[in-house]
Motif scaffolding. Structure first.
Motif, PDB file in Angstrom:
ATOM      1  N   LYS A  79      -4.163  -6.157   7.895  1.00 27.16           N
ATOM      2  CA  LYS A  79      -3.704  -5.310   6.808  1.00 27.16           C
ATOM      3  C   LYS A  79      -4.876  -4.561   6.202  1.00 27.16           C
ATOM      4  O   LYS A  79      -5.941  -5.138   5.994  1.00 27.16           O
ATOM      5  N   LEU A  80      -4.675  -3.285   5.930  1.00 29.18           N
ATOM      6  CA  LEU A  80      -5.679  -2.483   5.231  1.00 29.18           C
ATOM      7  C   LEU A  80      -4.985  -1.824   4.042  1.00 29.18           C
ATOM      8  O   LEU A  80      -3.803  -1.509   4.119  1.00 29.18           O
ATOM      9  N   PRO A  81      -5.716  -1.595   2.963  1.00 26.40           N
ATOM     10  CA  PRO A  81      -5.046  -1.052   1.771  1.00 26.40           C
ATOM     11  C   PRO A  81      -5.005   0.476   1.714  1.00 26.40           C
ATOM     12  O   PRO A  81      -4.608   1.031   0.703  1.00 26.40           O
ATOM     13  N   ALA A  82      -5.372   1.140   2.799  1.00 23.24           N
ATOM     14  CA  ALA A  82      -5.601   2.593   2.742  1.00 23.24           C
ATOM     15  C   ALA A  82      -4.399   3.389   2.234  1.00 23.24           C
ATOM     16  O   ALA A  82      -4.573   4.374   1.521  1.00 23.24           O
ATOM     17  N   LEU A  83      -3.171   3.009   2.577  1.00 27.33           N
ATOM     18  CA  LEU A  83      -2.007   3.801   2.164  1.00 27.33           C
ATOM     19  C   LEU A  83      -1.172   3.089   1.097  1.00 27.33           C
ATOM     20  O   LEU A  83       0.035   3.313   0.981  1.00 27.33           O
ATOM     21  N   ARG A  84      -1.848   2.228   0.335  1.00 24.77           N
ATOM     22  CA  ARG A  84      -1.133   1.501  -0.713  1.00 24.77           C
ATOM     23  C   ARG A  84      -0.514   2.492  -1.699  1.00 24.77           C
ATOM     24  O   ARG A  84      -1.174   3.442  -2.119  1.00 24.77           O
TER      25      ARG A  84
ATOM     26  N   LYS B 225       1.845   4.591  -1.016  1.00 27.67           N
ATOM     27  CA  LYS B 225       2.469   5.725  -0.313  1.00 27.67           C
ATOM     28  C   LYS B 225       3.772   5.250   0.344  1.00 27.67           C
ATOM     29  O   LYS B 225       3.844   4.123   0.856  1.00 27.67           O
TER      30      LYS B 225
ATOM     31  N   TYR C  54      -3.258   7.729   8.867  1.00 28.10           N
ATOM     32  CA  TYR C  54      -4.436   7.825   7.998  1.00 28.10           C
ATOM     33  C   TYR C  54      -4.923   9.274   7.925  1.00 28.10           C
ATOM     34  O   TYR C  54      -5.222   9.784   6.844  1.00 28.10           O
ATOM     35  N   MET C  55      -4.937   9.942   9.069  1.00 30.31           N
ATOM     36  CA  MET C  55      -5.448  11.325   9.124  1.00 30.31           C
ATOM     37  C   MET C  55      -4.569  12.286   8.318  1.00 30.31           C
ATOM     38  O   MET C  55      -5.069  13.188   7.662  1.00 30.31           O
TER      39      MET C  55
ATOM     40  N   LEU D 205      -2.356  11.441   5.906  1.00 29.63           N
ATOM     41  CA  LEU D 205      -2.032  11.034   4.534  1.00 29.63           C
ATOM     42  C   LEU D 205      -3.229  10.951   3.593  1.00 29.63           C
ATOM     43  O   LEU D 205      -3.052  10.924   2.383  1.00 29.63           O
ATOM     44  N   THR D 206      -4.431  10.872   4.127  1.00 26.74           N
ATOM     45  CA  THR D 206      -5.582  10.834   3.224  1.00 26.74           C
ATOM     46  C   THR D 206      -6.281  12.183   3.268  1.00 26.74           C
ATOM     47  O   THR D 206      -5.962  13.036   4.079  1.00 26.74           O
TER      48      THR D 206
END
Lengths: 319, 180
Positions: free
Chosen positions: A35-40, A42, A307-308, A310-311
């Motif tokens: 799990k990574l928090p990058a799109l928390r 969203k 990731y590409m 959405l960030t």
């Protein structure tokens, strides 16, 4: 990257950046805490107007591993069956505050329509549209090739000089189209092999060589990768070849043909496979086959794609 | 833009040697110690620190890894899309002393992200922070345990850490950035 609609729009730098990010995502998939928090915070909606198991599950796993909230929408059993249009469905979702849309649709170009319509101001990822494109499948294929060829030293590399032979139902294959553009961008040489009836009429404008004879093509080009395509019986409303046995004999990766390949040749298939038709079980289950790696890599590549899109600083412009 | 040299190669070597001694003192030796560098220069500094530690305590081997914090940052939506770097943790970090290594300590947000990233990888006994330069301007209640050089700086200045492995030379310089 605002949307991911087609591999035709992806530059070499973008493609390599995406594959590199997928490398790091793949290490997350091996960890205990995947799990990574990058799109928390969203919310991503998987808008599937066409049946799919592996692509939808793969996207869902990717979204959840990036901590996004996921909404799954299947047209079957929804108001689409009552005649609701794509526009109304999308506007309903937009009103609920969706941050990204992953769309699969039976109509070629539906994701483009969604991205350009103004119905929703969210990034759109094409998860397969008609016979047009399936960009994340091509990216995971490229990722798999790069990983097999370069292993841990894959980062930053393209597929320069890699010879790829794509065999089978090119006409109906969005996977083939996406692969042709992406592989060319990454520097690979692509050869298509198919019965003339299963090649699109504009194939002479594509950056590929074309052959109708699989044995001759394999013997002459000695490819590094042989990618077998599924015979899409559900899209075949015509007699494109006399019968399955003849197709298998002429264009299938039969046991004999598989054994004639060099031991280092990769055998790829986007799945689901018609065993005994386009691919023999011996080839599908051999160590040269990358079928299960492709599935595993699909999650990493889709994490990178999400990731590409959405960030990035695009959101700042709304502040 | 004018750049002023603050540390040169010998200063940097001395600072790292001092940090290595401080790590050994605080950890009471080199056992159960893992160095995790924050890409990219933190990883190189972590390798250098490990080499110094191993030379001070012959016969020991200090595991070195890298900890990418990109996915844990709180500014993913305020900057252009950031590329990631590999996270490589060579041994289990459960119940060991992890020393995070970075080149410059500034707002503290990178370290905050690193602490979150560590939580997903295991449960270290102790986490310490070693930095080559501390330039101040913290935005979070974070401080370094081992500092090569305190470098009070203005907001409009930039600290450039140059390492042979990346830039062909060792040195730290402070640069005034004139905004257009």
């Amino acid at each position: 990257m605002k949307h991911l609609l087609s591999t035709r729009d992806v530059s070499r730098d973008q493609a390599i950046q995406l594959l590199d990010i997928a490398e790091d995502m793949s290490t997350v998939n091996e960890r205990e805490v995947k799990k990574l928090p990058a799109l928390r915070g969203k919310t991503v909606v998987n808008l599937f107007f066409e049946d799919s198991t592996r692509t939808r599950i793969s996207f869902e796993a990717a979204e959840k591993r990036l901590s996004a909230d996921v909404i799954n929408f299947a047209a079957k059993g929804s108001s689409v069956s009552k005649g609701e249009s794509l526009k109304d469905t999308t506007q309903t979702l937009a009103a609920m505050g969706i941050d990204a849309v992953v769309i699969r649709h039976g109509a070629s170009g539906a994701p483009q329509v969604l991205a350009q319509s103004g119905w929703i101001d969210a990034p759109v990822i094409n998860a397969g549209d008609g016979t047009h494109e399936h960009p994340t499948q091509a990216l995971l294929d490229a990722f798999t090739m790069r990983k097999r060829l370069h292993g841990a030293a894959s980062r930053g590399k393209g597929l320069d000089g890699v010879k790829v032979t794509i065999v089978g139902d090119i006409l109906h294959s969005r996977v083939a189209r996406s692969n042709v553009w992406l592989l060319q961008t990454l520097g690979a040489q692509v050869q298509l092999v198919a019965p003339p009836t299963l090649l699109p009429h504009a194939v002479d404008t594509w950056p590929v060589s074309v052959s109708y004879d699989l044995d001759e093509a394999l013997a002459q080009s000695k490819p590094d990768v042989v990618m077998m395509l599924r015979i899409q019986q559900e899209r075949m409303h015509d007699a494109f070849f006399p019968n399955e046995r003849e197709y298998s004999n002429m264009w299938g990766l039969t046991q004999e043909r598989f054994f004639s390949l060099p031991a280092k040749t990769m055998v790829m298939h986007p799945g689901p496979m018609n065993r005994g038709l386009e691919i023999s079980s011996v080839a599908a289950d051999s160590p040269q086959s990358t079928v299960l790696e492709q599935v595993a890599n699909g999650v990493s590549v889709r994490m990178a794609a999400l990731y590409m899109v959405l960030t990035g600083e695009r959101e700042v412009t709304h502040d | 833009m004018t750049a002023r040299a603050i540390m040169q190669a010998p200063d940097m070597q001395r600072a790292l040697t001092r940090i290595a001694h401080e790590i050994l003192e605080s950890n009471r030796g080199a056992q159960s110690l893992v160095l995790l560098g924050i890409p990219t220069r933190g990883v190189t500094l972590a390798h250098r620190l490990a080499a110094i530690l191993e030379s001070i305590v012959p016969g020991t081997s200090v595991p070195v890894g890298s900890l990418d914090v990109t996915m844990y940052r709180d500014d993913l939506y305020q900057q252009p899309t950031r590329s990631t770097a590999p996270t490589e943790v060579p041994v289990s970090i459960d119940d060991v002393t992890v020393v995070l290594v970075d080149d410059v300590l500034f707002s503290g947000r990178t370290v905050r992200a690193a602490l979150d990233a560590l939580t997903d990888l295991g449960r270290p006994k102790i986490v310490r922070l070693a930095v080559l330069a501390d330039r101040g301007h913290r935005e979070l209640p974070i401080r370094a345990d081992f500092v090569g050089k305190n470098l009070p700086s203005a907001h409009g200045e930039r600290i450039n850490v140059r390492l042979v492995e990346h830039d062909g030379e060792d040195g730290v310089e402070i640069e005034e950035v004139v905004s257009a």
